[in-house]
Design a protein around this motif. Structure first.
Motif, PDB file in Angstrom:
ATOM      1  N   UNK A 213      27.336  21.224  -6.425  1.00  0.00           N
ATOM      2  CA  UNK A 213      26.483  20.056  -6.957  1.00  0.00           C
ATOM      3  C   UNK A 213      27.363  18.972  -7.859  1.00  0.00           C
ATOM      4  N   UNK A 214      28.456  19.690  -8.336  1.00  0.00           N
ATOM      5  CA  UNK A 214      29.200  18.488  -9.067  1.00  0.00           C
ATOM      6  C   UNK A 214      29.722  17.631  -8.308  1.00  0.00           C
ATOM      7  N   UNK A 215      29.773  17.844  -6.950  1.00  0.00           N
ATOM      8  CA  UNK A 215      30.585  16.772  -5.947  1.00  0.00           C
ATOM      9  C   UNK A 215      29.311  16.587  -4.895  1.00  0.00           C
ATOM     10  N   UNK A 216      28.095  15.989  -5.611  1.00  0.00           N
ATOM     11  CA  UNK A 216      26.957  15.804  -4.463  1.00  0.00           C
ATOM     12  C   UNK A 216      27.458  14.693  -3.695  1.00  0.00           C
TER      13      UNK A 216
ATOM     14  N   UNK B 192      20.683  14.526  -4.804  1.00  0.00           N
ATOM     15  CA  UNK B 192      20.471  15.893  -5.351  1.00  0.00           C
ATOM     16  C   UNK B 192      20.080  16.153  -6.489  1.00  0.00           C
ATOM     17  N   UNK B 193      18.824  16.962  -6.663  1.00  0.00           N
ATOM     18  CA  UNK B 193      18.352  17.201  -7.825  1.00  0.00           C
ATOM     19  C   UNK B 193      18.367  18.830  -8.118  1.00  0.00           C
ATOM     20  N   UNK B 194      18.859  19.451  -9.366  1.00  0.00           N
ATOM     21  CA  UNK B 194      18.822  20.608  -9.440  1.00  0.00           C
ATOM     22  C   UNK B 194      18.228  21.085 -10.988  1.00  0.00           C
ATOM     23  N   UNK B 195      17.238  21.959 -10.918  1.00  0.00           N
ATOM     24  CA  UNK B 195      16.556  22.319 -12.014  1.00  0.00           C
ATOM     25  C   UNK B 195      16.898  23.791 -12.404  1.00  0.00           C
ATOM     26  N   UNK B 196      17.169  23.954 -13.668  1.00  0.00           N
ATOM     27  CA  UNK B 196      17.372  25.484 -14.287  1.00  0.00           C
ATOM     28  C   UNK B 196      16.336  25.611 -15.610  1.00  0.00           C
ATOM     29  N   UNK B 197      15.749  26.892 -15.479  1.00  0.00           N
ATOM     30  CA  UNK B 197      15.135  27.097 -16.683  1.00  0.00           C
ATOM     31  C   UNK B 197      15.662  27.807 -17.486  1.00  0.00           C
ATOM     32  N   UNK B 198      15.991  27.341 -18.926  1.00  0.00           N
ATOM     33  CA  UNK B 198      16.934  27.846 -19.699  1.00  0.00           C
ATOM     34  C   UNK B 198      16.277  28.054 -20.903  1.00  0.00           C
TER      35      UNK B 198
ATOM     36  N   UNK C  71      22.246  14.318  -9.089  1.00  0.00           N
ATOM     37  CA  UNK C  71      23.659  13.745  -8.400  1.00  0.00           C
ATOM     38  C   UNK C  71      24.637  14.261  -9.035  1.00  0.00           C
ATOM     39  N   UNK C  72      24.681  15.491  -9.502  1.00  0.00           N
ATOM     40  CA  UNK C  72      25.716  16.112 -10.508  1.00  0.00           C
ATOM     41  C   UNK C  72      25.980  15.646 -11.987  1.00  0.00           C
ATOM     42  N   UNK C  73      24.979  14.849 -12.222  1.00  0.00           N
ATOM     43  CA  UNK C  73      25.052  14.540 -13.748  1.00  0.00           C
ATOM     44  C   UNK C  73      23.717  15.146 -14.444  1.00  0.00           C
ATOM     45  N   UNK C  74      23.843  15.447 -15.773  1.00  0.00           N
ATOM     46  CA  UNK C  74      22.978  15.993 -16.597  1.00  0.00           C
ATOM     47  C   UNK C  74      22.003  14.942 -16.984  1.00  0.00           C
TER      48      UNK C  74
ATOM     49  N   UNK D  11      22.012   5.794 -13.535  1.00  0.00           N
ATOM     50  CA  UNK D  11      23.208   4.753 -13.542  1.00  0.00           C
ATOM     51  C   UNK D  11      24.186   5.269 -14.770  1.00  0.00           C
ATOM     52  N   UNK D  12      23.853   5.999 -15.619  1.00  0.00           N
ATOM     53  CA  UNK D  12      24.786   6.520 -16.550  1.00  0.00           C
ATOM     54  C   UNK D  12      24.308   8.258 -17.038  1.00  0.00           C
ATOM     55  N   UNK D  13      25.155   8.921 -16.738  1.00  0.00           N
ATOM     56  CA  UNK D  13      25.000  10.206 -16.890  1.00  0.00           C
ATOM     57  C   UNK D  13      25.162  10.912 -18.417  1.00  0.00           C
TER      58      UNK D  13
END
Length: 266
Positions: free
Chosen positions: A175-178, A184-190, A240-243, A264-266
């Motif tokens: 995902x870091x190289x989306x 690309x959207x990644x969701x993690x329940x922490x 897109x690989x940015x938090x 626009x800014x990660x």
């Protein structure tokens, strides 16, 4: 979330407890109905403690379990209260007749492969003996047998080919190289569980349900992804690989939309 901390007389009813937990989670009846597949009129009826529309105790227990999980309550506690208020569970049926029927079932007869092989060998020997003592056998005996035959070398086309290298399996770090031509959207329940949903640019539902603590989901579309977070502060979000740090607080419901140019800014 437990509903048994107060005395029995002061506890809310099953329907009231489900309704209050849904409101506290920031969920609508439509969203709960979509998640649990329990029809909207039945959800309204259960929240009013009317279980007659469930179609029986078995269906009522199943609906109570599904609704409790969706809003974060303990399903076992609510089902136990339902059984106490509606006469309890029926006695299980004894399985003895089933085991008895299995015990008296006859064993299927297996084919005797040894006898079949012996019969085949006898037939082959008889045919060879008949051939040797016939005229064809004599003619065949007069023909010289070729000796010292040169071994046949395998042609290049029959040589074994080298197996192709196995393709590596994709990992979560990809995902870091989306890809730049997609979102690309990644969701993690922490920090706890959260109800989530995701749709593509056509409005088609990609996923909907409770994301348990420690679990992750990744979604990709060529134009846009719309997400809903029922407990935004509990979800770690990457686009897109940015938090994304400004996703919301714990207990807050967030409706977000991202395209392949975000953020626009990660």
């Amino acid at each position: 979330m437990s509903i048994g901390n107060s005395p029995a007389d002061d506890r809310p009813t099953i329907g009231r407890a489900l309704q209050q937990a849904r409101i506290d989670a920031g969920l609508t009846v439509d969203e709960v109905s979509t998640t649990t597949r329990v029809r909207i009129p039945i959800v309204h009826a259960i929240e009013q403690d009317d279980f007659t529309r469930c179609g029986g105790d078995v269906y009522a227990r199943g609906h109570i379990r599904a609704l409790a999980r969706a809003v974060g309550l303990d399903p076992a506690e609510l089902v136990e209260r339902y059984d106490a208020e509606h006469g309890g569970r029926p006695e299980p049926t004894s399985a003895a007749p089933l085991f008895e029927a299995e015990r008296i079932r006859p064993e299927p007869r297996r084919p005797n492969w040894t006898a079949a092989m012996v019969a085949a060998i006898v037939a082959v020997v008889g045919f060879v003996g008949f051939t040797l003592f016939s005229g064809d056998g004599k003619e065949a005996a007069k023909q010289p047998v070729a000796r010292d035959t040169a071994p046949v070398k395998p042609s290049p086309s029959t040589a074994p080919s080298k197996p192709a290298d196995p393709k590596p399996e994709p990992s979560d770090s990809a995902i870091a190289a989306a890809p730049a031509d997609k979102v690309t959207v990644k969701m993690t329940a922490e920090n706890g569980s959260s109800w989530i949903s995701a749709k593509d640019h056509n409005g088609q539902l990609l996923h909907e349900g409770v994301l348990k603590e420690g679990d992750s989901k990744t979604f990709t579309d060529k134009q846009r992804i719309d997400v809903v977070l029922g407990n935004a502060g509990a979800v770690k979000l990457f686009v897109n690989g940015k938090e994304i740090n400004d996703r919301g607080e714990v207990g807050q419901v967030q409706r977000l939309s991202y395209t392949k140019g975000d953020p626009q800014a990660g």
